[in-house]
Design a protein around this motif. Structure first.
Motif, short mmCIF file in Angstrom:
data_model
loop_
_atom_site.label_atom_id
_atom_site.label_comp_id
_atom_site.label_asym_id
_atom_site.label_seq_id
_atom_site.Cartn_x
_atom_site.Cartn_y
_atom_site.Cartn_z
N LEU A 197 0.83 -1.20 0.00
CA LEU A 197 0.00 0.00 0.00
C LEU A 197 0.87 1.26 0.00
O LEU A 197 0.63 2.21 -0.75
N LEU A 198 1.90 1.24 0.83
CA LEU A 198 2.80 2.40 0.91
C LEU A 198 3.50 2.62 -0.42
O LEU A 198 3.63 3.75 -0.90
N VAL A 199 3.96 1.52 -1.04
CA VAL A 199 4.64 1.64 -2.33
C VAL A 199 3.68 2.23 -3.36
O VAL A 199 4.06 3.13 -4.13
N VAL A 200 2.44 1.76 -3.33
CA VAL A 200 1.47 2.27 -4.31
C VAL A 200 1.26 3.76 -4.11
O VAL A 200 1.29 4.55 -5.06
N ILE A 201 1.09 4.17 -2.85
CA ILE A 201 0.87 5.60 -2.57
C ILE A 201 2.05 6.42 -3.09
O ILE A 201 1.89 7.44 -3.77
N ILE A 202 3.26 5.94 -2.79
CA ILE A 202 4.44 6.73 -3.17
C ILE A 202 4.65 6.70 -4.68
O ILE A 202 4.99 7.73 -5.29
N ALA A 203 4.41 5.55 -5.30
CA ALA A 203 4.56 5.48 -6.75
C ALA A 203 3.56 6.41 -7.43
O ALA A 203 3.90 7.13 -8.37
N LEU A 204 2.34 6.45 -6.89
CA LEU A 204 1.34 7.35 -7.46
C LEU A 204 1.79 8.80 -7.34
O LEU A 204 1.69 9.58 -8.28
N LEU A 205 2.31 9.15 -6.18
CA LEU A 205 2.76 10.52 -5.98
C LEU A 205 3.88 10.86 -6.97
O LEU A 205 3.90 11.94 -7.55
N ASN A 206 4.80 9.91 -7.16
CA ASN A 206 5.91 10.17 -8.07
C ASN A 206 5.42 10.30 -9.51
O ASN A 206 5.85 11.20 -10.23
N LEU A 207 4.53 9.40 -9.89
CA LEU A 207 4.01 9.48 -11.26
C LEU A 207 3.26 10.79 -11.46
O LEU A 207 3.39 11.44 -12.49
N ALA A 208 2.52 11.18 -10.40
CA ALA A 208 1.81 12.45 -10.48
C ALA A 208 2.81 13.58 -10.69
O ALA A 208 2.58 14.48 -11.51
N ALA A 209 3.92 13.52 -9.98
CA ALA A 209 4.94 14.56 -10.12
C ALA A 209 5.42 14.63 -11.55
O ALA A 209 5.50 15.71 -12.15
N VAL A 210 5.72 13.48 -12.11
CA VAL A 210 6.27 13.45 -13.47
C VAL A 210 5.26 14.01 -14.46
O VAL A 210 5.57 14.89 -15.27
N SER A 211 4.00 13.55 -14.37
CA SER A 211 3.04 13.97 -15.39
C SER A 211 2.67 15.44 -15.21
O SER A 211 2.52 16.17 -16.19
N LEU A 212 2.58 15.88 -13.95
CA LEU A 212 2.27 17.27 -13.70
C LEU A 212 3.36 18.17 -14.26
O LEU A 212 3.09 19.19 -14.91
N ARG A 213 4.59 17.76 -14.01
CA ARG A 213 5.70 18.55 -14.51
C ARG A 213 5.64 18.62 -16.03
O ARG A 213 5.80 19.67 -16.62
N ASN A 214 5.38 17.48 -16.63
CA ASN A 214 5.33 17.46 -18.09
C ASN A 214 4.23 18.37 -18.62
O ASN A 214 4.42 19.11 -19.57
N ARG A 215 3.05 18.31 -17.96
CA ARG A 215 1.95 19.09 -18.48
C ARG A 215 2.22 20.58 -18.33
O ARG A 215 2.02 21.38 -19.24
N LEU A 216 2.71 20.97 -17.14
CA LEU A 216 2.98 22.39 -16.92
C LEU A 216 4.09 22.89 -17.81
O LEU A 216 4.08 24.02 -18.29
N ARG A 217 5.08 22.01 -18.05
CA ARG A 217 6.18 22.39 -18.91
C ARG A 217 5.68 22.63 -20.32
O ARG A 217 6.10 23.56 -20.99
N GLU A 218 4.75 21.76 -20.69
CA GLU A 218 4.17 21.88 -22.03
C GLU A 218 3.55 23.27 -22.19
O GLU A 218 3.71 23.92 -23.21
N ARG A 219 2.87 23.72 -21.12
CA ARG A 219 2.15 24.98 -21.21
C ARG A 219 3.10 26.15 -21.43
O ARG A 219 2.79 27.11 -22.12
N TYR A 220 4.28 26.10 -20.79
CA TYR A 220 5.20 27.23 -20.89
C TYR A 220 6.33 26.96 -21.86
O TYR A 220 7.31 27.66 -21.89
N LYS A 221 6.17 25.90 -22.65
CA LYS A 221 7.26 25.49 -23.53
C LYS A 221 7.61 26.58 -24.53
O LYS A 221 8.77 26.86 -24.79
N SER A 222 6.55 27.21 -25.03
CA SER A 222 6.77 28.21 -26.08
C SER A 222 7.66 29.33 -25.59
O SER A 222 8.32 30.02 -26.37
#
Lengths: 743, 569
Positions: B541-566
């Motif tokens: 359960l702990l691994v799942v929670i932490i993996a989810l948080l990490n994946l969220a970090a990665v995708s959030l970063r990618n999405r926000l980066r996309e927005r300011y990429k230009s």
């Protein structure tokens, strides 16, 4: 150019400027505050640690006059530091209030017998003392205190209680010592005619009726000089120490008899290195160590040590630096293995035996009158012959720590040789804390060493392959996966190591060892066979996908190793390698050992090293390797000759940061080792690290005690170590970045 | 082929061999193997956790077996937990008589449950002694509040005062009666818990506050007759409410008392069991895969939503999950503003000299300082120093019992905030560095003040980096245990740190934490064997929670980066 903000009203603009000012101030303040908070960690740790190494200080109180008119025969202070007990030369016990010198209670020891010849205390910490009269009669007294709270205020109420009375000899005594336990009382005295007499009063309790019956046994003692000699009994009533005027000692074993039926002399020798005369001697807290001083300023500690054979000997353990001042009076502390020494020229020195340290050396007007220390060690009291009661406040919080106590071998009481030992918890009041960092630091480095042994090759080789040879498509998947591992909580790795891996390694030890050997061999064999495959087969796997091809191979090798475990174990080790290791090789085997820790912590450290090393190799400018390849070097030659030398600082920095992590990791070590503080590099035994030790002990440590501060010191050491290692790594990395920039 | 030809070929072969060695090809393969081993280790580890953690909730079939040894036969019932091969020599040394020929023997670990009747939950058996293996359909498993699982056969069900239903005659009806009674007691127990923790908890809380008020008045010398009367009146109201609730509780307890069943153990022993003690009853051998799946989901949900039972070795981990999440949220609230402000200061306001560079290196390195050091600092500084002072200043009436001068939620959050501060600072700074100078200069050239540029332009553009930093911090904090052991977690907290009693969020309370739960149950529990599957599940359960948080970090970063990429380059 006109500003776009000109159309705003001046008030708005002013407001904007103020806002800007506020933002600057608050950001600066906030930023500085955060940085200050970070510095705070360092300074707070330091603040908790420094008192350990600061010395003691002494502060004189105003002397007060008492009704006594001669130096007391016995002086003691009670727990609260409010009252002192002085037994006058006339045999009257006075309980004196320290604040004003008034007498709270007066009681004659024995109105009929009058002035005693001798009054001696059992030991520093005991409230028991004995008085001996001219007719050879001896009485034991105990001073007791009650603490009622009439009207919410604490009042110390003293009481003198007679414990035992007996006749030791038919003539006056010139010296006396005794030791009392619930089961027996041993008394030894020297008579004026020059003979030693001793008795043991054995108390037996009928466990049905609870009735106590006493039986007096005589202790036959050999002839030894009485005049000028000192005698002491060990706390366990076994050893009788006799030190004559020249410092020559004989130790008698009161539990053994020699051929003529007398108590056997087991050890003889001299206490002092330089010939001198015995000045004074006493037993240290706990009744194990003998302290003695000579008129040449020598001050030594000695205790009984078991010989390699069966016998015992009194071993001179250490001598203390007195600056050549002969100690005239030694006052042991009641709660710690420290003592005060009052010297001939009005000096007061405070020592601690385990730490082998002098914490105070000051001249105070003392003279030769008897002195006593309060049980809490914060007050020294002396009653002069003119009845003036002097007292000094002692500020001596942490005498028990020194550089030697932390790192060197220390000869602890009851040990047969000097050793590095960590044993902080007390079993009884006169326990000698053994606070040696050496086994903990050793354990920390041992854990880090085995971790790096497993992590470094895997991480660096993996980084080399990933950065230099791996296909980009694969690399994009592999790197985040390995880095995800870094986020894996160490408590999970520790739990798997302790509950899954440790039993597995114990059970399949042969397979684990085989695996370590078979893996490289098997991979090389596969690689060789692969190179023999026709090109058409090899061409199906694109360049840079070796790792993917190897996955089934590695799994197969692992499977074979474990499947063959039992057969191999039966063939080579008679069915059980673990027993073979213990019995045939004589290597102790713990289930939770360094190998398990190495593997588990390796898993935690690999991502760190991998990530930094991979970055370093990957960011080596491409044109360097292209040049090398163009000159005809193979990829491997290019890697070894060009890329690795350029990236080596980065790899080094990765290793350092990995080491820092391994040194500070707590949960894995806590769960995957037995946490025994041993100093043995054996891979099949556990260890106790600094960090795990903190986690185990600090919740129980009393705030601001020496133990508590020592644990802070451990944290401080960890902090400094990792900070230095990481800073070195960081500087190396920054240099590297500049170097790449110039390429 | 003649001799010459053969030698030639041989020589070329050797040459090829040497060339293969010299080309470095083997080393490349070895390096590749390092990657494979690492990847297999990670994936294997996650699989191990997943299989063991999730497998625990599957209702395993119950084996019935007779063990024959030295002429005696024991009948046993239980779940097969583990099977291993052991060398005969080892067994003989342990005092077993073996009849088989082989050097190796299979041993089976059977979970026989019934700790109250048999003493131990688990028993190791040697397979060669087995006889009459069977999986009887009518084996019943009871999950109980105490003494662990029960394995046996239902013989009769007796509702309170009602007629006994004999299971040997009317198996179906007996089973249905039992299930109905269990459902009833479960819901009554739920009521009881609500009253005990909700209403009675609130009254106790009020009483304690009254006591503190009285003590406070007394200390200030304002405790006069009026105040005393007032307090006494309030106390009387509370006491009255308490006793009425107590009556209600007693009635509820009474309503489930008295139902009982009679069941037979494998060895023929008959036992009476009160139904009030039963959590769940099922007959695993009779269940089809779909029903088992239903039961599986039910047990998994119980694990996620329920409180632990039996010294944390059974039941759920909800309080631990709740504590972890709450602590992490508090930590985020503390760490984000401070981390961002520090990064903005370092990058935007401080002059970029040697001092700033040094500070940057120092901040970077703090991320590598062992977490236990932060724990020690938190204990010494926050708990004993700051907490002790706070108690003296604001809570003198509850002394000598410490309020904040003892490990608790607030200190744990603060300590972890300090621990993760470098992560946020470093990530935010990285984001600020990436923003082109031209953007800032453009804003300033248009007349915006520095603060406006920062607030309207720079910070929004740096938001992906800030989010990344925060989520990395959260992932680290969620998995950190060592410092928490010193500043606030406990193995069992009686109440959640967030409830309906004023001041709702109890910052001074100790709390439970998933990571510590793993350590505690796995290593400090009296019955490690029984608790182990639960530890795997918690770890997963702990691994799942932490993996989810990490994946969220990665995708959030990618999405926000996309927005300011230009804006970049």
């Amino acid at each position: 150019m006109s500003s776009l903000t000109e159309h705003l009203s001046p008030r708005t603009n002013q407001w904007r400027r103020i806002k800007d000012r506020i933002a600057t101030v608050s950001v600066t303040a906030g930023g500085a505050g955060v940085l200050f908070a970070i510095l705070l960690i360092f300074f707070y740790l330091l603040y908790e640690v420094v008192p350990l190494f600061s010395g003691a200080s002494v502060e004189a109180r105003e002397p007060v006059a008492t009704s006594l008119r001669s130096a007391p025969m016995y002086l003691a202070v009670e727990e609260q530091g409010e009252l002192a007990l002085a037994v006058s030369g006339q045999g009257v016990a006075h309980f004196l209030r320290l604040s004003d010198g008034s007498t709270v209670l007066r009681e004659a020891l024995d109105p009929a017998l009058g002035s005693p010849d001798l009054v001696v205390a059992e030991s520093a910490e005991s409230r028991l003392f004995a008085a001996a009269w001219r007719n050879g009669e001896i009485a034991l007294f105990r001073h007791q205190y009650r603490l009622p709270y009439p009207g919410g205020e604490q009042v110390v109420t003293p009481r003198l209680e007679s414990v035992e009375r007996l006749q030791l000899a038919e003539e006056p005594l010139v010296s006396l010592t005794f030791a009392n336990t619930d089961d027996a009382l041993v008394l030894v005295g020297g008579t004026r005619s020059g003979a030693w007499v001793g008795v043991r009063v054995v108390r037996e309790e009928n466990f049905l009726s609870g009735e106590v019956t006493t039986r007096v046994e005589s202790l036959p003692l050999p002839a030894m000089p009485v005049q000028g000699a000192a005698i002491h009994l060990s706390g366990d009533q076994r050893w009788l120490y006799h030190v004559d005027a020249t410092g020559a000692f004989s130790v008698l074993d009161l539990q053994a008899r020699d051929a003529s039926g007398l108590a056997a002399v087991v050890s003889r020798g001299g206490l002092f290195q330089e010939p001198g005369r015995l000045q004074t001697s006493t037993m240290l807290l706990g009744g194990i160590s003998l302290l003695a001083s000579s008129d040449r300023g020598e001050l030594v500690q000695a205790f009984m040590v078991r010989d390699p054979g069966e016998g015992h000997r009194l071993q001179r353990i250490r001598s203390f630096d007195t600056d050549g001042v002969p100690a005239q009076q030694l006052v042991p502390e009641h709660r710690r293995k420290g003592f005060l020494s009052l010297g001939s020229d009005d000096t007061l020195q405070i020592f601690h035996t385990t730490a082998h340290r002098r914490v105070l050396n000051e001249t105070i007007a003392t003279g030769a009158a008897p002195a006593a220390i309060a049980p809490r060690g914060d007050l020294l009291v002396q009653l002069q012959a003119d009845g003036q009661l002097h007292s000094w406040e002692l500020h001596n919080k942490h005498p028990d720590i020194s550089w030697t106590a932390l790192w060197d071998e220390v000869w602890y009481e009851s040990y047969d040789e000097p050793a590095h030992i960590w044993q902080s918890s007390a079993s009884d009041n006169d326990f000698e804390p053994k606070l040696s960092f050496a086994p903990l630091a050793f354990g920390t480095l041992k854990a880090a060493f085995y971790t790096m042994l497993i992590a470094a090759p895997l991480a660096i080789c993996g980084a080399i392959y990933t950065a230099y040879f791996m296909a980009p498509a694969l690399r994009r998947k592999i790197k985040p996966l390995v880095e995800l591992m870094e986020a894996l909580p160490t408590v999970i790795l520790g739990f798997l190591a302790g509950l899954w891996l440790a039993p597995l390694v114990e059970d399949k030890l042969t397979a684990v060892v085989t695996l370590l050997l078979a893996m490289p061999v098997g991979v090389l064999l596969f690689a060789f066979l692969w190179s023999r495959l026709p090109l058409s087969v090899r061409a199906r796997v694109p360049e840079g996908w070796h790792a993917a091809v190897l996955v089934p191979v590695v799994i197969f090798i692992g499977y074979v190793s474990f499947a063959g475990n039992d057969a191999l174990e039966l063939w080579l080790f008679g069915g059980d390698m673990r027993r073979w290791v213990t019995n045939e090789l004589g290597i102790p085997f713990d289930q939770r050992n360094s190998l398990v820790v190495g593997i588990a912590m390796g898993m935690a450290v690999i991502p760190t090293i991998f990530s930094i090393a991979e970055d370093a190799i990957f960011s080596v400018p491409r044109h360097l390797s292209y040049g090398s390849l163009a000159l005809g070097a193979t990829p491997w030659q290019t890697l070894v000759g060009v890329v690795l030398p350029t990236a080596s600082p980065g790899i080094f920095s990765g290793l350092m940061i990995g080491l820092g992590r391994a040194v500070g990791e707590t949960m894995i070590v806590l769960m995957a080792t037995g946490n025994t503080p041993i100093m043995d590099a054996n891979i099949f035994e556990g260890m106790r690290t600094l960090s795990a030790n903190i986690a185990v002990e600090i919740p129980e440590a009393e705030v601001d005690s020496t133990h508590y501060r020592v644990l802070f010191l451990a944290a401080f050491v960890l902090f400094l170590f990792t900070f230095v290692v990481n800073t070195a790594a960081e500087i190396v990395r920054q240099r590297l970045r500049i170097k790449y920039g110039s390429l | 082929m003649d001799k010459q030809q053969y030698q030639d070929i041989h020589a070329t072969n050797r040459g090829r061999q040497q060339g293969w060695l010299r080309s470095g090809e083997p080393m490349i393969w070895l390096n590749a193997a390092a990657v494979s081993v690492s990847i297999i280790a990670v994936v294997g580890l996650l699989l191990l956790l997943a299989v063991r953690g999730l497998g625990h909730f599957w209702p395993a079939d119950v084996l019935s077996v007779d063990v024959e040894y030295q002429g005696q036969t024991r009948a046993l019932l239980g779940e097969v937990v583990e099977q291993v091969e052991v060398s005969g020599e080892q067994l003989r040394e342990a005092g077993f008589e073996l009849s088989g020929p082989g050097p190796f023997y299979q041993r089976t670990l059977l979970k026989q449950g019934n700790r109250d009747a048999l003493g131990t939950d688990f028993v190791w058996l040697i397979d060669e002694q087995f006889a009459n293996l069977a999986w009887p359909e009518d084996v019943m498993v009871l999950e109980r509040l105490e003494w662990g699982n029960f394995y046996g056969y239902l013989r009769s069900v007796t509702p309170r005062g009602g007629p006994t239903v004999d299971a040997t005659e009317e198996a179906q009806r007996a089973w249905e009666t039992l299930q109905a009674l269990i459902a009833e007691t479960v819901s009554v127990r739920e009521n009881i818990r609500e009253i005990e923790q909700g209403a009675i908890g609130a009254i106790n809380h009020e009483l304690e506050r009254l006591r503190l008020r009285e003590r406070g008045l007394e200390m200030r010398g304002e405790l006069d007759a009026v105040a005393q009367a007032e307090l006494a009146e309030e106390r009387a109201t509370l006491d009255a409410r308490f006793s009425s609730l107590q009556d209600e509780l007693n009635a509820l307890y009474e309503s489930i008392r008295g139902h009982h069943i009679e069941a037979e153990l494998a060895n023929g022993q008959r036992r009476q069991l009160p139904i009030a003690q039963i959590v769940r009853a099922y007959q695993p051998n009779a269940l089809g895969p779909v029903e088992k799946l239903g039961l599986y989901a039910e047990r998994l949900w119980e694990f996620l939503s329920d409180e632990p039972r039996e010294a944390n070795t059974e039941g759920g981990v909800f309080p631990a999950m709740f504590g972890t999440v709450l602590m992490v949220i508090l930590m985020s609230i503390i760490v984000t503003p401070f981390g961002v402000v520090a990064a903005v200061y370092l990058r935007e306001y401080a002059s970029q000299g040697l001092v700033t560079r040094t500070i940057r290196v120092a901040v970077n390195n703090l991320a590598g300082v062992p977490s236990i050091v932060y724990g020690v600092f938190g204990l010494g500084f926050f708990v004993y120093f700051v907490g002790g002072e706070l108690d003296q200043l604001f809570f003198p009436e509850s002394l000598p019992r410490p309020t904040f001068g003892t490990p608790g939620l607030m200190w744990a959050s603060l300590t972890l905030a300090l621990l993760t501060l470098p992560v946020v600072i470093v990530a935010t700074e990285e984001g600020l560095t990436r923003i082109p100078k031209a953007v800032r200069e453009g804003s300033l050239a248009l007349g915006a003040t520095r603060a406006e540029t920062l607030w309207r332009v720079v910070l929004p553009m740096a938001s992906p980096a800030m989010m990344t930093g925060l989520i990395l911090a959260v992932a680290r904090a969620a998995g950190e245990v060592a410092p928490l052991m010193l500043v606030g977690v406990v193995k069992l907290a009686p109440t959640l740190p967030l409830d309906g009693n004023y001041p709702f969020l109890h910052l001074d309370q100790k709390f439970m934490h998933l990571g510590f739960h793993i350590y505690d149950v796995g290593f400090q529990s009296p019955n490690v064997e029984a608790a182990r599957p639960l530890v795997y599940a918690t770890a997963f359960l702990l691994v799942v929670i932490i993996a989810l948080l990490n994946l969220a970090a990665v995708s959030l970063r990618n999405r926000l980066r996309e927005r300011y990429k230009s804006l970049e380059h």
